[in-house]
Design a protein around this motif. Structure first.
Motif, short mmCIF file in Angstrom:
data_model
loop_
_atom_site.label_atom_id
_atom_site.label_comp_id
_atom_site.label_asym_id
_atom_site.label_seq_id
_atom_site.Cartn_x
_atom_site.Cartn_y
_atom_site.Cartn_z
N ALA A 1 1.26 6.05 7.89
CA ALA A 1 0.02 5.90 7.20
C ALA A 1 -0.64 4.88 7.28
N GLY A 2 -0.67 4.08 8.26
CA GLY A 2 -1.34 2.70 8.38
C GLY A 2 -0.72 1.56 7.44
N GLY A 3 0.54 1.80 7.34
CA GLY A 3 1.54 0.94 6.50
C GLY A 3 1.65 1.08 5.16
N LEU A 4 0.76 2.37 4.63
CA LEU A 4 0.86 2.70 3.18
C LEU A 4 2.37 3.12 2.81
N LEU A 5 3.04 3.65 4.01
CA LEU A 5 4.51 4.07 3.30
C LEU A 5 5.41 3.12 3.56
N SER A 6 5.12 1.81 4.08
CA SER A 6 6.27 0.92 4.26
C SER A 6 6.81 0.28 3.25
N GLY A 7 6.29 0.59 1.96
CA GLY A 7 7.05 0.11 0.64
C GLY A 7 6.29 -1.05 0.25
N ALA B 1 10.27 2.56 5.02
CA ALA B 1 9.60 2.57 6.10
C ALA B 1 10.55 3.81 6.94
N GLN B 2 12.20 3.18 6.96
CA GLN B 2 13.00 3.77 7.40
C GLN B 2 13.24 5.34 7.10
N VAL B 3 13.01 5.59 5.60
CA VAL B 3 13.04 7.08 5.22
C VAL B 3 11.67 7.72 5.70
N ALA B 4 10.76 7.08 5.68
CA ALA B 4 9.43 7.73 6.03
C ALA B 4 9.68 8.31 7.62
#
Length: 351
Positions: free
Chosen positions: A213-219, A265-268
């Motif tokens: 989501a454009g980096g939002l889910l990177s943590g 990010a890996q989980v997403a």
């Protein structure tokens, strides 16, 4: 690396696809990687087993394709190369869309920039409501027959648009879309309502863009407003998300990542890879270490319990006609029996 069949073709693509929107350009909010920087990332990707690379004629004004052409000149045969056409690329009235004139002109320019005689997967980048589908599909069939394109696909299509195109191709014996490229992430699950069931039913490959989501889910974003200033999301609020739920999703991602000693990010990405319709997840990066982190998602196999926690954090609300089609659906099946392959709406348990 793991590989999936591309739709019902005999071609296999890596489960991670390298997106190249960050390649080239000078004022690109997503990234403006130089030839050297982009070359290092492509080298890491290919050495890790990625054989699928996606670009578009509109990315950095053609700069992405031009860099890829220079980078891949000695390794072209190792790659399933995908590009896209439809977005505006000039000031002229025909420098956009899916008319016969624009597609044929745009394809020749893409081939020149990519320094190749063919594109493996040529995709229409969006729906063009002005060009008749018959015209668009005819010209795509022509370029396949000419050997300039191996397969065709669509991107950002609704389910009805995709299935209409498939019907025209079948009726007129034209080349058929083998894949659809769509926005899909834990923060954006809209396609589960209609597009995903259609993709499964029609045997297309599903390629997912913006899995974080454009980096939002990177943590790297939290409820306190802390952001990674170098991230794409800090400079471009795209794709749109439900601001009221996004941090509930991030909290679960961080919790599972902590339990597994991996990154959010890996989980997403692992969640996307676990979805039965997904063929390949497109990862776009600005640095080799980001790519290395994304590659680690291949080894993260989520449990049913973890998948349940993730999906509960952003559960789709029932939508018509899905809720009525699955209402009391168990009455359709005799007691004590189950049905394999039934096209129930995702997320609902009719039996």
């Amino acid at each position: 690396m793991q590989y999936n069949q591309l739709g019902t073709t005999g071609t296999f693509v890596s489960r991670l696809c390298l997106g190249t929107m960050t390649f080239g350009g000078t004022a690109n909010p997503i990234g403006n990687l130089s030839l050297g920087e982009a070359g290092r990332i492509v080298g890491v990707a290919l050495d890790a087993g990625i054989n699928f690379i996606d670009t578009a004629d509109v990315y950095t004004g053609g700069g992405s394709e031009a860099l890829l052409g220079d980078i891949l000149k000695d390794r072209r045969d190792e790659v399933v190369l995908a590009s896209k056409v439809s977005s505006r690329v000039g000031k002229g009235p025909n420098d956009v869309g899916q008319s016969r004139i624009h597609i044929m002109q745009a394809l020749e320019k893409s081939l020149t920039r990519l320094k190749t005689d063919h594109i493996d997967l040529y995709q229409v980048h969006n729906f063009d409501g002005l060009t008749p589908m018959d015209e668009m599909l005819e010209v795509l069939d022509d370029v396949v027959r000419q050997g300039k394109v191996r397969y065709i696909g669509c991107s950002n299509y609704a389910a009805w648009q995709m299935t209409k195109a498939l019907g025209i191709s079948e009726r007129r014996l034209l080349s058929r879309f083998v894949s659809v490229q769509s926005y899909y992430s834990l923060a954006g699950r809209d396609i589960e309502r209609e597009l995903v069931p259609a993709v499964i039913d029609q045997g297309l490959g599903l390629l997912c863009w913006s899995p974080l989501a454009g980096g939002l889910l990177s943590g790297k974003f939290d409820r306190d407003g802390a952001v990674d200033k170098d991230s794409r999301r800090a400079n471009l609020q795209f794709p749109p998300v439900d601001e009221n739920r996004i941090f509930d999703i991030i909290d679960v991602l961080k919790a599972i990542a902590g339990e597994r000693e991996c990154t959010p990010a890996q989980v997403a990405i692992a969640w996307l890879l676990s979805r039965p319709a997904v063929t390949s997840v497109i990862v776009g990066v600005k640095r080799s270490d980001q790519l290395a982190d994304n590659l680690g998602a291949i080894d993260v196999v989520l449990s049913d319990e973890e998948i349940g926690r993730l999906e509960a954090s952003n559960k789709l609300a029932p939508a018509y006609p899905g809720w009525i089609q699955t209402y009391r659906a168990s009455s359709r099946v005799p007691s004590g029996h189950s049905v394999k392959g039934a096209s129930w709406m995702p997320g609902e348990q009719p039996i």
